[in-house]
Design a protein around this motif. Structure first.
Motif, short mmCIF file in Angstrom:
data_model
loop_
_atom_site.label_atom_id
_atom_site.label_comp_id
_atom_site.label_asym_id
_atom_site.label_seq_id
_atom_site.Cartn_x
_atom_site.Cartn_y
_atom_site.Cartn_z
N ASP A 74 0.81 -1.23 0.00
CA ASP A 74 0.00 0.00 0.00
C ASP A 74 0.84 1.27 0.00
O ASP A 74 0.50 2.26 -0.67
CB ASP A 74 -0.93 0.02 1.22
CG ASP A 74 -2.11 -0.93 1.07
OD1 ASP A 74 -2.41 -1.31 -0.08
OD2 ASP A 74 -2.71 -1.30 2.10
N LYS A 113 -8.46 -1.48 -5.74
CA LYS A 113 -8.96 -0.65 -4.65
C LYS A 113 -8.87 0.82 -5.02
O LYS A 113 -7.79 1.31 -5.36
CB LYS A 113 -8.15 -0.89 -3.37
CG LYS A 113 -8.37 -2.23 -2.71
CD LYS A 113 -7.50 -2.33 -1.46
CE LYS A 113 -7.61 -3.70 -0.82
NZ LYS A 113 -6.68 -3.81 0.34
N GLU A 115 -8.82 3.35 -3.20
CA GLU A 115 -7.90 4.10 -2.33
C GLU A 115 -6.49 4.11 -2.91
O GLU A 115 -5.78 5.13 -2.81
CB GLU A 115 -7.87 3.50 -0.93
CG GLU A 115 -9.16 3.64 -0.13
CD GLU A 115 -10.18 2.57 -0.50
OE1 GLU A 115 -11.34 2.70 -0.07
OE2 GLU A 115 -9.83 1.62 -1.25
N ASN A 119 -4.65 7.51 -3.82
CA ASN A 119 -3.38 7.84 -3.15
C ASN A 119 -2.29 8.15 -4.16
O ASN A 119 -1.51 9.09 -3.98
CB ASN A 119 -2.94 6.68 -2.24
CG ASN A 119 -3.76 6.59 -0.98
OD1 ASN A 119 -4.42 7.55 -0.60
ND2 ASN A 119 -3.72 5.44 -0.32
N ASP A 299 -17.47 5.64 -6.02
CA ASP A 299 -16.34 5.72 -5.09
C ASP A 299 -15.13 6.39 -5.74
O ASP A 299 -14.44 7.21 -5.10
CB ASP A 299 -15.94 4.32 -4.60
CG ASP A 299 -16.91 3.76 -3.59
OD1 ASP A 299 -17.77 4.54 -3.12
OD2 ASP A 299 -16.82 2.56 -3.26
N ASN A 303 -13.50 9.93 -4.54
CA ASN A 303 -12.07 10.02 -4.21
C ASN A 303 -11.38 11.10 -5.04
O ASN A 303 -10.49 11.81 -4.55
CB ASN A 303 -11.38 8.68 -4.42
CG ASN A 303 -11.58 7.73 -3.25
OD1 ASN A 303 -11.69 8.17 -2.11
ND2 ASN A 303 -11.65 6.45 -3.52
#
Length: 410
Positions: A74, A113, A115, A119, A299, A303
């Motif tokens: 991650d 994902k 996220e 990111n 989503d 984001n």
């Protein structure tokens, strides 16, 4: 030589001579996927023939990118190499030109994902913010164009036999960029002149606001004092012309950051971060996005809007007639470079400094004082349709037709 190779050669020449307009002694930086290798080789050759000092190629591979998003830890997605950001800034400061050749699958990262994608977009946007500001104030020459690939063509032409899809997408790209005309460079000069007629009219009008009405859309956008409409060709700080997008059918300007109110609905899918976002609606109050709804990719869209404070506001207002070359092909490209040039669109995020009188010479703080939005992202989304009407509202409140039934009203 086959017709395809002749067209590809003309395309490379157009990209080098009109897109970035390479100058003698200049460095050209090309960002491309390995699917575009044949085009990149021709671009490199044309650039050196025009007197380029150096051609730097930054390759990526979609399969490798997908593997990384699936398997890397991650924390990797919260980092961006400082040396790469410094390299881009240094190249720009030394007058390099930048060419991006897009060919990735629109849903390359489907299922990853959200996220991770958010990111990485934030890390890259933060690291490259200074470079982005140089691009968005036309300090340097830059262009974005496309190359066909199997994964992208599969999505655009699913009903065509698989072995014919890549060439069919190439044909659509050549058509959209005027490569099929006898002299594409001359054709682009005429196209540039025609777009500038619309630019001149709007700049003479100096509208205070634009009012958009269409099914699912009732939106008012205030324009800052000193806003400038631009279209087609741009000029860098050394006075050299370039074409930032190939194709391009738009004329555009900046909104007043806090002057957007109402509701707007998308009319085409948006490919962002390797995912498709579709059938979405945004609600604005005093410029800020206060409500987000999407049937597909909600989503990912949320984001995107949470990237930073500036990504809650708009940075671009662009007008494109429904009756335009790309729209008339009836091809949904699932690629913003093409789809935005078939439709009126807006952009979430940063504003272009060159769309304000004196903006190219202003600091970020000065641009902010004039009402321009700042963000580490800039993402266009399509809102136009044949049902869309747009009025220009003058300072004294008079409404004048700018678009009727999706097309220019003047």
């Amino acid at each position: 030589m086959s017709d395809f190779l002749k067209n590809l050669d003309k395309y490379a020449e157009l990209a080098v001579k009109v897109g970035v307009n390479v100058q003698k002694g200049q460095t050209l930086v090309v960002n491309a996927t390995i699917d575009a290798a044949e085009l990149v080789r021709l671009v490199t050759k044309k650039a050196y023939e025009c007197g380029a000092r150096n051609v730097i190629i930054n390759w990526t591979d979609d399969i490798v990118s997908r593997i990384k998003y699936e398997l890397a830890p991650d924390e990797v997605f919260t980092e961006f190499p400082k040396w790469r950001a410094k390299e881009m800034i240094e190249l720009a400061e030394n007058g390099a030109a930048f060419m991006s050749i897009v060919s990735s699958s629109p849903d390359l990262l489907k299922g990853v994902k959200s996220e991770r994608i958010a990111n990485f977009q934030k890390a890259a946007g933060t690291a490259l913010n200074e470079y982005r500001q140089m691009i968005q104030s036309d300090k340097v020459s830059w262009t974005v164009l496309a190359a066909s690939s199997q994964a992208w063509a599969d999505m655009v032409f699913p009903t065509v036999p698989k072995e014919e899809r890549v060439s069919k997408l190439w044909d659509a790209i050549f058509q959209a960029t005027r490569i099929t005309e006898e002299n594409p460079i001359e054709a682009w000069k005429k196209h540039d002149e025609n777009l500038h007629k619309k630019v001149h009219y709007l700049n003479e009008k100096k509208y205070h606001k634009l009012h958009y009405k269409a099914p699912g859309t009732d939106l008012t956008i205030e324009l800052p004092k000193g806003h400038i409409w631009v279209g087609a060709g741009s000029v860098n700080e050394k006075g050299h012309e370039f074409m930032a997008n190939m194709p391009t059918e738009e004329v555009f300007t900046v909104p007043l950051k806090t002057g957007v109110n109402g509701v707007v609905s998308s009319t085409m899918p948006l490919s962002y971060g390797g995912n498709i976002i579709d059938k979405f609606k945004l609600t604005f109050e005093n410029g800020r996005i206060v409500d987000v709804q999407a049937e597909v990719g909600e989503d990912v869209l949320k984001n995107l809007i949470e990237t930073d404070e500036g990504s809650h506001y708009l940075g671009e207002v662009a007008l494109v007639p429904y009756d335009s070359p790309i729209s008339n092909t009836k091809v949904l490209f699932y690629n913003t470079l093409f789809d935005e040039n078939a439709s009126n669109h807006l952009a979430i995020g940063s504003a272009y400094a060159f769309c304000l009188e004196g903006g190219k010479a202003m600091s970020p703080d000065q641009l902010k004082q004039h009402g321009l939005n700042q963000s580490i992202t800039h993402v266009d989304f399509m809102i136009g349709s044949k049902e869309m009407d747009i009025d220009g509202i003058t300072e004294d409140g008079k409404a004048e037709p700018v678009f009727r039934n999706g097309n220019w009203a003047f």
